[in-house]
Design a protein around this motif. Structure first.
Motif, PDB file in Angstrom:
ATOM      1  N   VAL A  30      10.861  62.437  17.267  1.00  0.00           N
ATOM      2  CA  VAL A  30       9.287  62.076  18.044  1.00  0.00           C
ATOM      3  C   VAL A  30       8.574  62.290  16.723  1.00  0.00           C
ATOM      4  O   VAL A  30       7.699  61.269  16.436  1.00  0.00           O
ATOM      5  CB  VAL A  30       8.932  63.395  19.475  1.00  0.00           C
ATOM      6  N   TYR A  31       8.415  63.034  16.337  1.00  0.00           N
ATOM      7  CA  TYR A  31       7.781  64.039  15.132  1.00  0.00           C
ATOM      8  C   TYR A  31       8.016  61.902  13.883  1.00  0.00           C
ATOM      9  O   TYR A  31       7.111  61.586  13.164  1.00  0.00           O
ATOM     10  CB  TYR A  31       8.257  64.855  14.410  1.00  0.00           C
ATOM     11  N   GLY A  32       8.826  61.807  13.664  1.00  0.00           N
ATOM     12  CA  GLY A  32       9.444  59.856  13.060  1.00  0.00           C
ATOM     13  C   GLY A  32       8.304  59.147  13.299  1.00  0.00           C
ATOM     14  O   GLY A  32       8.199  58.196  13.012  1.00  0.00           O
ATOM     15  N   VAL A  33       8.469  59.159  14.643  1.00  0.00           N
ATOM     16  CA  VAL A  33       7.573  58.213  15.590  1.00  0.00           C
ATOM     17  C   VAL A  33       6.864  57.447  15.801  1.00  0.00           C
ATOM     18  O   VAL A  33       5.689  56.922  15.169  1.00  0.00           O
ATOM     19  CB  VAL A  33       8.192  57.415  16.694  1.00  0.00           C
ATOM     20  N   LEU A  34       6.320  58.862  16.159  1.00  0.00           N
ATOM     21  CA  LEU A  34       4.728  59.537  15.854  1.00  0.00           C
ATOM     22  C   LEU A  34       4.002  60.166  15.681  1.00  0.00           C
ATOM     23  O   LEU A  34       2.393  60.293  15.679  1.00  0.00           O
ATOM     24  CB  LEU A  34       4.508  59.977  17.768  1.00  0.00           C
ATOM     25  N   ARG A  35       4.366  61.146  14.644  1.00  0.00           N
ATOM     26  CA  ARG A  35       4.396  62.549  13.880  1.00  0.00           C
ATOM     27  C   ARG A  35       2.895  62.841  15.006  1.00  0.00           C
ATOM     28  O   ARG A  35       2.155  63.774  14.086  1.00  0.00           O
ATOM     29  CB  ARG A  35       2.997  61.340  12.869  1.00  0.00           C
ATOM     30  N   LEU A  36       4.312  63.201  15.904  1.00  0.00           N
ATOM     31  CA  LEU A  36       3.687  63.890  17.034  1.00  0.00           C
ATOM     32  C   LEU A  36       4.358  65.854  16.286  1.00  0.00           C
ATOM     33  O   LEU A  36       5.491  65.209  17.721  1.00  0.00           O
ATOM     34  CB  LEU A  36       3.540  63.468  17.674  1.00  0.00           C
ATOM     35  N   ILE A  37       3.928  66.556  16.755  1.00  0.00           N
ATOM     36  CA  ILE A  37       4.854  67.922  16.889  1.00  0.00           C
ATOM     37  C   ILE A  37       4.798  68.219  18.744  1.00  0.00           C
ATOM     38  O   ILE A  37       3.039  68.223  18.972  1.00  0.00           O
ATOM     39  CB  ILE A  37       4.465  69.300  16.295  1.00  0.00           C
ATOM     40  N   ASN A  38       5.758  67.945  19.777  1.00  0.00           N
ATOM     41  CA  ASN A  38       5.448  67.562  20.542  1.00  0.00           C
ATOM     42  C   ASN A  38       6.098  69.520  21.269  1.00  0.00           C
ATOM     43  O   ASN A  38       6.912  69.291  21.474  1.00  0.00           O
ATOM     44  CB  ASN A  38       6.574  66.779  21.398  1.00  0.00           C
ATOM     45  N   PHE A  39       4.570  69.605  21.867  1.00  0.00           N
ATOM     46  CA  PHE A  39       5.119  71.271  22.085  1.00  0.00           C
ATOM     47  C   PHE A  39       5.488  71.601  23.289  1.00  0.00           C
ATOM     48  O   PHE A  39       6.223  72.706  23.505  1.00  0.00           O
ATOM     49  CB  PHE A  39       3.673  71.830  22.033  1.00  0.00           C
ATOM     50  N   ALA A 108      -0.127  67.630  23.360  1.00  0.00           N
ATOM     51  CA  ALA A 108       1.067  68.506  23.826  1.00  0.00           C
ATOM     52  C   ALA A 108       0.634  70.461  24.972  1.00  0.00           C
ATOM     53  O   ALA A 108       1.578  70.178  25.237  1.00  0.00           O
ATOM     54  CB  ALA A 108       1.933  68.776  22.276  1.00  0.00           C
ATOM     55  N   ILE A 109       0.218  70.645  23.718  1.00  0.00           N
ATOM     56  CA  ILE A 109       0.223  72.191  24.537  1.00  0.00           C
ATOM     57  C   ILE A 109      -0.294  72.185  25.735  1.00  0.00           C
ATOM     58  O   ILE A 109       0.414  72.662  26.625  1.00  0.00           O
ATOM     59  CB  ILE A 109      -1.658  72.917  22.957  1.00  0.00           C
ATOM     60  N   GLY A 110      -1.308  71.390  25.531  1.00  0.00           N
ATOM     61  CA  GLY A 110      -1.799  71.034  27.770  1.00  0.00           C
ATOM     62  C   GLY A 110      -0.305  71.090  28.348  1.00  0.00           C
ATOM     63  O   GLY A 110      -0.471  71.601  29.195  1.00  0.00           O
ATOM     64  N   VAL A 111       0.404  70.221  27.705  1.00  0.00           N
ATOM     65  CA  VAL A 111       1.454  69.592  28.346  1.00  0.00           C
ATOM     66  C   VAL A 111       2.959  70.719  29.132  1.00  0.00           C
ATOM     67  O   VAL A 111       3.060  70.820  29.487  1.00  0.00           O
ATOM     68  CB  VAL A 111       2.275  68.637  28.305  1.00  0.00           C
ATOM     69  N   LEU A 113       2.028  73.894  28.401  1.00  0.00           N
ATOM     70  CA  LEU A 113       1.506  75.257  29.716  1.00  0.00           C
ATOM     71  C   LEU A 113       1.191  74.367  31.274  1.00  0.00           C
ATOM     72  O   LEU A 113       1.106  75.100  31.900  1.00  0.00           O
ATOM     73  CB  LEU A 113      -0.356  75.454  29.117  1.00  0.00           C
ATOM     74  N   PHE A 114       1.453  73.040  30.965  1.00  0.00           N
ATOM     75  CA  PHE A 114       1.591  72.624  32.602  1.00  0.00           C
ATOM     76  C   PHE A 114       2.852  73.054  33.355  1.00  0.00           C
ATOM     77  O   PHE A 114       3.326  72.982  34.245  1.00  0.00           O
ATOM     78  CB  PHE A 114       0.906  70.693  32.188  1.00  0.00           C
ATOM     79  N   LEU A 115       3.376  72.516  32.587  1.00  0.00           N
ATOM     80  CA  LEU A 115       5.043  72.593  32.700  1.00  0.00           C
ATOM     81  C   LEU A 115       5.559  73.681  33.257  1.00  0.00           C
ATOM     82  O   LEU A 115       5.882  74.360  33.960  1.00  0.00           O
ATOM     83  CB  LEU A 115       5.763  71.955  31.100  1.00  0.00           C
ATOM     84  N   GLU A 116       4.627  75.057  32.270  1.00  0.00           N
ATOM     85  CA  GLU A 116       5.476  75.763  32.282  1.00  0.00           C
ATOM     86  C   GLU A 116       4.691  77.149  33.622  1.00  0.00           C
ATOM     87  O   GLU A 116       4.916  77.491  34.280  1.00  0.00           O
ATOM     88  CB  GLU A 116       4.321  77.559  31.201  1.00  0.00           C
ATOM     89  N   TYR A 117       3.310  77.052  33.594  1.00  0.00           N
ATOM     90  CA  TYR A 117       3.076  77.480  34.930  1.00  0.00           C
ATOM     91  C   TYR A 117       2.941  76.288  36.145  1.00  0.00           C
ATOM     92  O   TYR A 117       2.354  77.079  37.173  1.00  0.00           O
ATOM     93  CB  TYR A 117       1.137  77.559  34.694  1.00  0.00           C
ATOM     94  N   GLY A 118       3.024  75.318  35.834  1.00  0.00           N
ATOM     95  CA  GLY A 118       3.306  74.351  37.566  1.00  0.00           C
ATOM     96  C   GLY A 118       4.934  75.223  37.272  1.00  0.00           C
ATOM     97  O   GLY A 118       5.141  74.590  39.161  1.00  0.00           O
ATOM     98  N   GLY A 119       5.521  75.327  36.601  1.00  0.00           N
ATOM     99  CA  GLY A 119       7.530  75.915  36.921  1.00  0.00           C
ATOM    100  C   GLY A 119       6.898  77.310  37.837  1.00  0.00           C
ATOM    101  O   GLY A 119       7.927  77.360  39.052  1.00  0.00           O
ATOM    102  N   GLN A 120       5.681  77.726  37.308  1.00  0.00           N
ATOM    103  CA  GLN A 120       5.387  79.207  38.118  1.00  0.00           C
ATOM    104  C   GLN A 120       5.018  79.162  39.135  1.00  0.00           C
ATOM    105  O   GLN A 120       5.936  79.989  40.631  1.00  0.00           O
ATOM    106  CB  GLN A 120       4.543  80.040  37.576  1.00  0.00           C
TER     107      GLN A 120
END
Length: 303
Positions: A30-39, A108-111, A113-120
């Motif tokens: 992902v970093y290679g194609v978008l220069r994005l750190i996908n947290f 990315a940080i928001g996504v 947190l959404f997955l973590e707390y949505g999972g809970q």
């Protein structure tokens, strides 16, 4: 500690490092194609582990032959997470692709947190340890002298190496891989030569997420306890592995995963309390002395 123990720790470190390598590949792709750190990548691990858990506990699956059960569990987890990765890219990252990098980082940080707390909320915060015995039981399978390998260790090691080899083939021997490398070089030029950039980026997220799902199932097999926050620490360690190897460099991500797995295993043997600290120590050292990573190359940015 004698030579046999060294060899046993080496085998365990390689198995753990192969899992980190699978996760680190997703970060680097992902970093290679978008220069994005996908947290959010670490939380894909959690989703994959839970999909594998529910599929493994399905009554119809438990009646099937053992090899078919594993194949179905891994396939279901990888397909589900590939779809999730594409959905995240389409809904969260694509609309802000041309925004400043800080916007993408916060998203990315928001996504995550959404997955973590949505999972809970959906799955509950209580860790689940009732994984099927056939999925987690460690049966001695291979003995080389005093070094012992269980069936699950062999499955994790063999499965990881097979997926890494498949990834290498896709990236270096297919049109999709060529398109991914072209986008990594220059996304504008990729548009101009007719590459369907949106589709290639979506496929990159799908492949990276599928690898993370496989790693999630392997972690659940090796450490049979899953919860909605289980992807946090492996995700951070895999990110460190990607940085160690040179983020954006796929062979570097694999190398970083193995180095980190070995370092964590050996340090954990002598000082178990420092096991998790190894990754952060490695991150500090690599940023201080070689910020581009072991195989990364320095880039000059025009100002």
């Amino acid at each position: 500690m004698d030579g046999t123990q060294w060899l046993q720790l080496f085998v365990l470190g390689i198995a753990l490092g192969s899992i980190y390598a699978l996760i680190a590949l997703g970060y680097s792709m992902v970093y290679g194609v978008l220069r994005l750190i996908n947290f959010a990548h670490g939380d894909i691990i959690m989703v994959g582990a839970f999909v594998g858990y529910f599929v493994a506990k399905a009554p119809v699956v438990e009646t099937l032959p053992l090899p078919l059960r594993f194949a179905i569990v891994f396939a279901a987890a990888m397909l589900a997470c590939a779809a999730l990765g594409v959905t995240i890219e389409r809904c969260a990252y694509r609309p802000i692709r041309h925004q400043p990098r800080l916007t993408a980082l916060i998203t990315a940080i928001g996504v995550s947190l959404f997955l973590e707390y949505g999972g809970q909320v959906i799955l509950g915060a209580t860790p689940r340890q009732d994984l099927p015995a056939w999925l987690t039981a460690q049966t001695p399978l291979l003995r080389l002298g005093a070094v012992q390998l269980t069936d699950k260790q062999l499955l994790v090691l063999g499965g990881s190496l097979a997926l890494l080899a498949l990834m290498r083939f896709i990236v270096f021997n297919t049109l999709l891989g060529k398109a991914m490398r072209a986008i990594a070089q220059d996304i504008t030029a990729a548009y101009l030569v007719g590459i369907n950039v949106n589709r290639v980026i979506a496929m990159t997220f799908a492949i990276g997420s599928a690898l993370a799902a496989a790693a999630g199932v392997m972690l659940a097999m090796s450490y049979p306890k899953i919860d909605p926050l289980m992807g946090l620490m492996p995700g951070i360690k895999a990110f460190v592995a990607a940085v160690l190897g040179g983020i954006g460099d796929l062979p570097g991500a694999v190398l970083g995963g193995f180095v980190l797995g070995l370092a964590e295993t050996f340090v954990g043997y002598f000082a178990s309390g420092l096991r998790d600290a190894v990754a952060f120590a490695v991150l500090i050292l690599i940023l201080l002395f070689k910020p581009t990573g072991l195989l990364g190359k320095g880039m000059v940015e025009k100002v």
